[in-house]
Write a protein that holds these residues in place. Structure first.
Motif, mmCIF file in Angstrom:
data_model
loop_
_atom_site.group_PDB
_atom_site.id
_atom_site.type_symbol
_atom_site.label_atom_id
_atom_site.label_comp_id
_atom_site.label_asym_id
_atom_site.label_seq_id
_atom_site.Cartn_x
_atom_site.Cartn_y
_atom_site.Cartn_z
ATOM 1 N N LYS A 121 0.825 -1.218 0.000
ATOM 2 C CA LYS A 121 0.000 0.000 0.000
ATOM 3 C C LYS A 121 0.853 1.258 0.000
ATOM 4 C CE LYS A 121 -3.754 -2.009 2.685
ATOM 5 N NZ LYS A 121 -4.456 -1.960 3.970
ATOM 6 N N LYS A 122 1.862 1.300 0.863
ATOM 7 C CA LYS A 122 2.647 2.527 1.012
ATOM 8 C C LYS A 122 3.565 2.785 -0.184
ATOM 9 C CE LYS A 122 2.060 3.262 5.840
ATOM 10 N NZ LYS A 122 2.592 3.905 7.020
ATOM 11 N N VAL A 123 4.104 1.732 -0.790
ATOM 12 C CA VAL A 123 4.904 1.926 -1.998
ATOM 13 C C VAL A 123 3.989 2.377 -3.144
ATOM 14 C CG1 VAL A 123 6.347 0.777 -3.717
ATOM 15 C CG2 VAL A 123 6.751 0.356 -1.302
ATOM 16 N N LYS A 124 2.783 1.845 -3.174
ATOM 17 C CA LYS A 124 1.789 2.261 -4.175
ATOM 18 C C LYS A 124 1.505 3.753 -4.039
ATOM 19 C CE LYS A 124 -2.975 1.196 -5.591
ATOM 20 N NZ LYS A 124 -3.839 2.330 -5.383
ATOM 21 N N ILE A 125 1.331 4.218 -2.802
ATOM 22 C CA ILE A 125 1.069 5.634 -2.550
ATOM 23 C C ILE A 125 2.290 6.482 -2.921
ATOM 24 C CG2 ILE A 125 0.686 7.351 -0.729
ATOM 25 C CD1 ILE A 125 -1.022 5.134 0.687
ATOM 26 N N ALA A 126 3.472 6.049 -2.491
ATOM 27 C CA ALA A 126 4.692 6.822 -2.730
ATOM 28 C C ALA A 126 4.955 7.027 -4.220
ATOM 29 C CB ALA A 126 5.891 6.137 -2.078
ATOM 30 N N LEU A 127 4.702 6.008 -5.009
ATOM 31 C CA LEU A 127 5.004 6.085 -6.440
ATOM 32 C C LEU A 127 3.788 6.477 -7.276
ATOM 33 C CD1 LEU A 127 7.219 2.889 -6.727
ATOM 34 C CD2 LEU A 127 7.957 5.245 -6.444
ATOM 35 N N ALA A 128 2.648 6.727 -6.617
ATOM 36 C CA ALA A 128 1.392 7.083 -7.289
ATOM 37 C C ALA A 128 1.035 6.038 -8.345
ATOM 38 C CB ALA A 128 1.486 8.483 -7.909
ATOM 39 N N LEU A 129 1.107 4.778 -7.951
ATOM 40 C CA LEU A 129 0.808 3.680 -8.858
ATOM 41 C C LEU A 129 -0.685 3.370 -8.854
ATOM 42 C CD1 LEU A 129 3.639 1.175 -7.812
ATOM 43 C CD2 LEU A 129 3.602 2.639 -9.828
ATOM 44 N N THR A 130 -1.188 2.966 -10.008
ATOM 45 C CA THR A 130 -2.558 2.477 -10.094
ATOM 46 C C THR A 130 -2.532 0.962 -9.932
ATOM 47 O OG1 THR A 130 -2.445 2.178 -12.480
ATOM 48 C CG2 THR A 130 -3.183 4.342 -11.684
ATOM 49 N N SER A 131 -3.691 0.365 -9.800
ATOM 50 C CA SER A 131 -3.760 -1.099 -9.700
ATOM 51 C C SER A 131 -3.198 -1.740 -10.956
ATOM 52 C CB SER A 131 -5.207 -1.548 -9.483
ATOM 53 O OG SER A 131 -5.655 -1.107 -8.227
#
Length: 161
Positions: free
Chosen positions: A99-109
């Motif tokens: 979750k946090k790496v997804k947020i940090a890199l502004a990644l989509t699913s």
């Protein structure tokens, strides 16, 4: 996977130097020295034990990584100044990392699915949604080491040029 392995893999994927690691920890609210970072990142042999990274230290690092990548966000009125520790147990560490790496890199699913695909893992969008849900939700699924290991491998393949 233990917390030290996660730090080592994140550091490798984004080519973060020791001073950068110290800065990210500082952004996350923990004062740590360069020597302590090196001890945490040392591959632990049987005779030589490095410094263990606790859940709260990993959580602070991930919060600092979000600030490092996206910038400091001012809290809204009525919102607590400091986020609560998200990593409560050993079981949900992998979910929080994702979750946090997804947020940090502004990644989509779709980005996460593509990164996992690059690493040789195929999962459905529904499975990914279950892993990204809040703990306690009826469709919440615990993320296994295999997914996080391959996600971090995929990040290294994508971001380390």
């Amino acid at each position: 996977m233990n917390n030290n392995d996660i730090l080592i893999r994140l550091r490798y994927a984004f080519d973060i130097k020791d001073n950068g690691m110290v800065e990210i920890f500082k952004l996350g609210g923990i004062e740590i020295t360069k020597e302590e970072v090196q001890m945490m990142l040392k591959k632990s042999d049987e005779d030589e034990v490095g410094m263990a990274c606790s859940n709260s230290m990993l959580d602070s690092f991930l919060n600092g990584f979000i600030i490092f990548k996206r910038g400091k966000q001012e809290p809204k009125p009525g919102q607590p100044e400091k986020p609560a520790v998200a990593i409560k147990s050993k079981e949900n560490v992998n979910n929080i990392v994702l979750k946090k790496v997804k947020i940090a890199l502004a990644l989509t699913s779709e980005d996460i699915l593509a990164i996992l695909e690059e690493a040789g893992i195929t999962i459905t969008k529904g499975e990914l949604g279950a892993v990204l849900r809040k703990e306690g939700h009826k469709n919440y699924k615990e993320c296994g080491d295999r997914y996080v290991r391959n996600f971090l491998k995929g990040l290294a393949l994508r971001y380390r040029v």
